[in-house]
Write a protein that holds these residues in place. Structure first.
Motif, PDB file in Angstrom:
ATOM      1  N   LEU A 124       0.721  -1.021  -0.304  1.00  0.00           N
ATOM      2  CA  LEU A 124      -0.111   0.046   0.149  1.00  0.00           C
ATOM      3  C   LEU A 124       0.769   0.819  -0.146  1.00  0.00           C
ATOM      4  O   LEU A 124       1.847   0.935   0.967  1.00  0.00           O
ATOM      5  CB  LEU A 124      -0.719   0.640   1.050  1.00  0.00           C
ATOM      6  N   SER A 125       0.910   2.789  -1.112  1.00  0.00           N
ATOM      7  CA  SER A 125       0.934   3.481  -1.104  1.00  0.00           C
ATOM      8  C   SER A 125       0.329   4.365  -1.371  1.00  0.00           C
ATOM      9  O   SER A 125      -0.490   4.438  -1.548  1.00  0.00           O
ATOM     10  CB  SER A 125       2.653   3.016  -1.920  1.00  0.00           C
ATOM     11  N   ALA A 126       1.661   5.792  -0.749  1.00  0.00           N
ATOM     12  CA  ALA A 126       1.132   7.025  -1.128  1.00  0.00           C
ATOM     13  C   ALA A 126       1.548   7.852  -0.581  1.00  0.00           C
ATOM     14  O   ALA A 126       3.006   8.165   0.017  1.00  0.00           O
ATOM     15  CB  ALA A 126      -0.390   7.698   0.474  1.00  0.00           C
ATOM     16  N   GLY A 127       1.846   9.294  -1.531  1.00  0.00           N
ATOM     17  CA  GLY A 127       2.191  10.264  -1.045  1.00  0.00           C
ATOM     18  C   GLY A 127       2.825  11.131  -2.762  1.00  0.00           C
ATOM     19  O   GLY A 127       3.266   9.470  -3.347  1.00  0.00           O
ATOM     20  N   VAL A 128       3.046  11.909  -2.805  1.00  0.00           N
ATOM     21  CA  VAL A 128       3.189  12.300  -4.341  1.00  0.00           C
ATOM     22  C   VAL A 128       5.008  13.333  -4.422  1.00  0.00           C
ATOM     23  O   VAL A 128       4.367  14.358  -3.111  1.00  0.00           O
ATOM     24  CB  VAL A 128       2.215  13.363  -5.269  1.00  0.00           C
ATOM     25  N   ALA A 137       4.773   6.673   1.709  1.00  0.00           N
ATOM     26  CA  ALA A 137       4.261   5.885   3.197  1.00  0.00           C
ATOM     27  C   ALA A 137       3.899   4.949   2.628  1.00  0.00           C
ATOM     28  O   ALA A 137       2.299   5.400   1.916  1.00  0.00           O
ATOM     29  CB  ALA A 137       3.268   6.987   3.583  1.00  0.00           C
ATOM     30  N   GLU A 138       4.182   4.078   2.600  1.00  0.00           N
ATOM     31  CA  GLU A 138       4.289   2.388   2.819  1.00  0.00           C
ATOM     32  C   GLU A 138       3.976   1.154   3.303  1.00  0.00           C
ATOM     33  O   GLU A 138       4.806   1.370   4.070  1.00  0.00           O
ATOM     34  CB  GLU A 138       4.611   1.295   1.597  1.00  0.00           C
ATOM     35  N   ILE A 139       2.913   0.555   3.685  1.00  0.00           N
ATOM     36  CA  ILE A 139       2.702  -0.978   4.273  1.00  0.00           C
ATOM     37  C   ILE A 139       3.286  -2.243   3.076  1.00  0.00           C
ATOM     38  O   ILE A 139       2.399  -2.276   2.576  1.00  0.00           O
ATOM     39  CB  ILE A 139       1.852  -0.934   5.407  1.00  0.00           C
ATOM     40  N   SER A 140       4.201  -2.949   3.828  1.00  0.00           N
ATOM     41  CA  SER A 140       4.390  -3.836   2.722  1.00  0.00           C
ATOM     42  C   SER A 140       4.497  -5.292   3.686  1.00  0.00           C
ATOM     43  O   SER A 140       5.264  -5.016   4.591  1.00  0.00           O
ATOM     44  CB  SER A 140       5.630  -3.386   1.724  1.00  0.00           C
ATOM     45  N   VAL A 196       8.095   3.805   5.374  1.00  0.00           N
ATOM     46  CA  VAL A 196       7.464   2.409   5.179  1.00  0.00           C
ATOM     47  C   VAL A 196       8.004   1.292   5.917  1.00  0.00           C
ATOM     48  O   VAL A 196       9.053   1.691   7.036  1.00  0.00           O
ATOM     49  CB  VAL A 196       8.346   1.600   3.913  1.00  0.00           C
ATOM     50  N   HIS A 197       6.552   0.612   6.107  1.00  0.00           N
ATOM     51  CA  HIS A 197       6.491  -0.303   7.703  1.00  0.00           C
ATOM     52  C   HIS A 197       5.880  -1.869   6.903  1.00  0.00           C
ATOM     53  O   HIS A 197       5.439  -1.953   6.198  1.00  0.00           O
ATOM     54  CB  HIS A 197       5.567  -0.391   8.480  1.00  0.00           C
ATOM     55  N   ILE A 211      11.070  -1.410  10.027  1.00  0.00           N
ATOM     56  CA  ILE A 211      10.657  -0.089   9.571  1.00  0.00           C
ATOM     57  C   ILE A 211      12.019   1.007   8.807  1.00  0.00           C
ATOM     58  O   ILE A 211      12.871   0.264   9.236  1.00  0.00           O
ATOM     59  CB  ILE A 211       9.937   0.542  10.559  1.00  0.00           C
ATOM     60  N   VAL A 212      11.173   1.666   7.505  1.00  0.00           N
ATOM     61  CA  VAL A 212      12.690   2.706   7.648  1.00  0.00           C
ATOM     62  C   VAL A 212      11.456   3.383   7.390  1.00  0.00           C
ATOM     63  O   VAL A 212      10.815   4.210   6.621  1.00  0.00           O
ATOM     64  CB  VAL A 212      13.413   2.202   6.268  1.00  0.00           C
ATOM     65  N   THR A 213      12.549   4.853   8.263  1.00  0.00           N
ATOM     66  CA  THR A 213      12.495   6.565   7.742  1.00  0.00           C
ATOM     67  C   THR A 213      13.188   7.290   7.410  1.00  0.00           C
ATOM     68  O   THR A 213      14.473   6.975   7.746  1.00  0.00           O
ATOM     69  CB  THR A 213      11.986   6.257   9.438  1.00  0.00           C
TER      70      THR A 213
END
Length: 151
Positions: free
Chosen positions: A4-8, A18-21, A91-92, A104-106
């Motif tokens: 799932l991702s979001a952000g431009v 912003a993702e959950i993978s 990303v989590h 997690i990586v931020t």
């Protein structure tokens, strides 16, 4: 669960990623999402599955996410980006993780390191406390424990 991702991408500030993978995480991709010529510092945080917790040997972790977890992750990222004016990415991972895997990586980019470190720390803390992702620790002795935390 699919990614799932979001952000431009934006030229300044904002949520860049912003993702959950359910796939292994790539710190280089998270780093690249926030980089820009105007920033002299990029802080990347990687949360790694460790082999122990509270004196017990950990053999693996399982992360589960609420169906709305991506919305909460986006909100955390947007709040930190808005309050700092800096680009952020997070990303989590969910699913089964082995010792040594990234959970997690931020990343946050800033003109100077102090503000990048502070914003990245705030981002990780917000994700850990606000995003409904739960971890189940699997111990070497065969027991397990659910932890209501994300990082």
């Amino acid at each position: 669960m699919p990614e799932l991702s979001a952000g431009v991408p934006e030229t300044t500030g904002g949520v860049r990623l912003a993702e959950i993978s359910d796939r292994p995480l790539d710190p280089a991709a998270v780093d690249a999402a926030v980089r820009g010529h105007r920033y002299g510092a990029v802080v990347v945080f990687s949360g790694v599955v460790r082999d122990h917790d509270s004196g017990q040997a950990v053999s693996a972790l399982e992360y589960s996410a609420h169906p709305d977890a991506i919305r909460f992750l986006r909100e955390c990222c947007a709040s930190v980006a808005e309050s700092t004016g800096l680009p952020v990415a997070a990303v989590h991972r969910i699913g089964e993780l082995s010792v040594g895997d990234l959970a997690i990586v931020t990343a946050v980019a800033a003109p100077h390191r102090a503000e990048a470190f502070a914003a990245c720390s705030t981002l990780v803390d917000r994700i850990k406390h606000e995003v409904p992702i739960w971890k189940r620790q699997l111990f070497a002795d065969g027991l397990s424990e659910w932890v209501n935390a994300c990082g």
